[in-house]
Design a protein around this motif. Structure first.
Motif, PDB file in Angstrom:
ATOM      1  N   ALA A  13     -51.067 -67.185  80.932  1.00  0.00           N
ATOM      2  CA  ALA A  13     -51.696 -67.701  82.153  1.00  0.00           C
ATOM      3  C   ALA A  13     -51.514 -66.726  83.311  1.00  0.00           C
ATOM      4  N   VAL A  14     -50.320 -66.168  83.447  1.00  0.00           N
ATOM      5  CA  VAL A  14     -50.068 -65.188  84.510  1.00  0.00           C
ATOM      6  C   VAL A  14     -50.958 -63.965  84.305  1.00  0.00           C
ATOM      7  N   ALA A  15     -51.066 -63.517  83.055  1.00  0.00           N
ATOM      8  CA  ALA A  15     -51.860 -62.321  82.748  1.00  0.00           C
ATOM      9  C   ALA A  15     -53.334 -62.491  83.102  1.00  0.00           C
ATOM     10  N   GLY A  16     -53.848 -63.705  83.010  1.00  0.00           N
ATOM     11  CA  GLY A  16     -55.262 -63.935  83.268  1.00  0.00           C
ATOM     12  C   GLY A  16     -55.572 -64.508  84.637  1.00  0.00           C
ATOM     13  N   SER A  17     -54.582 -64.634  85.475  1.00  0.00           N
ATOM     14  CA  SER A  17     -54.742 -65.315  86.761  1.00  0.00           C
ATOM     15  C   SER A  17     -55.344 -64.418  87.841  1.00  0.00           C
ATOM     16  N   VAL A  19     -54.958 -65.124  90.937  1.00  0.00           N
ATOM     17  CA  VAL A  19     -53.885 -65.074  91.944  1.00  0.00           C
ATOM     18  C   VAL A  19     -52.964 -63.891  91.645  1.00  0.00           C
ATOM     19  N   SER A  20     -52.654 -63.692  90.363  1.00  0.00           N
ATOM     20  CA  SER A  20     -51.820 -62.548  89.972  1.00  0.00           C
ATOM     21  C   SER A  20     -52.487 -61.234  90.352  1.00  0.00           C
ATOM     22  N   GLU A  21     -53.807 -61.180  90.231  1.00  0.00           N
ATOM     23  CA  GLU A  21     -54.540 -59.969  90.614  1.00  0.00           C
ATOM     24  C   GLU A  21     -54.418 -59.723  92.119  1.00  0.00           C
ATOM     25  N   ARG A  22     -54.495 -60.775  92.906  1.00  0.00           N
ATOM     26  CA  ARG A  22     -54.338 -60.627  94.362  1.00  0.00           C
ATOM     27  C   ARG A  22     -52.922 -60.190  94.717  1.00  0.00           C
ATOM     28  N   VAL A  23     -51.928 -60.717  94.010  1.00  0.00           N
ATOM     29  CA  VAL A  23     -50.533 -60.287  94.223  1.00  0.00           C
ATOM     30  C   VAL A  23     -50.414 -58.797  93.904  1.00  0.00           C
ATOM     31  N   ALA A  24     -51.010 -58.369  92.792  1.00  0.00           N
ATOM     32  CA  ALA A  24     -50.958 -56.959  92.403  1.00  0.00           C
ATOM     33  C   ALA A  24     -51.638 -56.070  93.441  1.00  0.00           C
ATOM     34  N   ARG A 113     -51.072 -57.297  86.223  1.00  0.00           N
ATOM     35  CA  ARG A 113     -50.940 -58.631  86.822  1.00  0.00           C
ATOM     36  C   ARG A 113     -49.588 -59.256  86.491  1.00  0.00           C
ATOM     37  N   VAL A 114     -49.167 -59.190  85.230  1.00  0.00           N
ATOM     38  CA  VAL A 114     -47.870 -59.742  84.848  1.00  0.00           C
ATOM     39  C   VAL A 114     -46.753 -58.982  85.559  1.00  0.00           C
ATOM     40  N   HIS A 118     -43.877 -60.453  88.035  1.00  0.00           N
ATOM     41  CA  HIS A 118     -42.486 -60.118  87.714  1.00  0.00           C
ATOM     42  C   HIS A 118     -41.810 -59.498  88.932  1.00  0.00           C
ATOM     43  N   ALA A 119     -42.462 -58.530  89.547  1.00  0.00           N
ATOM     44  CA  ALA A 119     -41.890 -57.852  90.711  1.00  0.00           C
ATOM     45  C   ALA A 119     -41.717 -58.800  91.893  1.00  0.00           C
TER      46      ALA A 119
END
Length: 186
Positions: A13-17, A19-24, A113-114, A118-119
């Motif tokens: 889920a994190v890998a495909g999110s 939101v994770s892309e925006r965090v990255a 993204r993951v 993590h960071a």
């Protein structure tokens, strides 16, 4: 995906999110000058045959877990040792983060993204441990212990994602000289 374990579903889920892309993207913007330096630093080496980051995480997490164990079971006699371990963990978190950032700067797609989530988790945990250290030094032991326990919980989740990247996705591998390593898609 229904046949996957809960932790694997979470990583997926994190890998495909989005939101994770925006965090990255935010991390890439904020840390851009640091990322370039970290990629050229000795912290981004292939001398071990793998990334230095996982080895450094053992030091950081080991210090912080030990400090929390001393807090919970060691009593007041262990406060000084727990303070030293918390401080050592905060200190070694800096090169650990730089080594991880150098690795992350070369990631793309779902790995990126993951890695970003993590960071973010490790940044939050580090902040909480630094706050715990300040509370310890200020004589607020109960607050320091609560912050340390909370930080360990955050770090456990972040460490899971880091382990997923290093072990399942192979991001910690460094190709041996002359041997081409297969690259798994993003």
């Amino acid at each position: 995906m229904s046949g996957m374990s809960l932790p694997r579903r979470a990583a997926h889920a994190v890998a495909g999110s989005s939101v994770s892309e925006r965090v990255a993207d935010a991390q890439a913007f904020v840390y851009a000058p640091l990322l370039d330096w970290a990629r050229r630093s000795p912290l981004h080496s292939d001398v071990l045959g793998h990334s230095l980051h996982p080895a450094l995480t053992d030091l950081t997490i080991g210090c912080w877990t030990s400090a929390t164990l001393l807090d919970v079971v060691g009593g007041s006699a262990s406060r000084h040792a727990a303070t030293l371990l918390t401080g050592a963990g905060v200190a070694v978190a800096v090169p650990t983060a730089l080594a991880g950032a150098a690795d992350w700067a070369e990631m793309t797609g779902s790995r990126r993204r993951v890695g970003a989530v993590h960071a973010a988790g490790t940044d939050i945990a580090t902040f909480l441990f630094a706050w715990s250290l300040a509370a310890r030094l200020g004589g607020r032991h109960a607050t320091a212990v609560r912050l340390g326990v909370a930080a360990n919980l955050v770090m456990a989740a972040a460490a899971f994602l880091g382990s997923h990247l290093a072990l399942n996705r192979g991001t910690a591998r460094r190709p041996s000289e002359g041997i081409r390593q297969p690259v798994r898609p993003g």
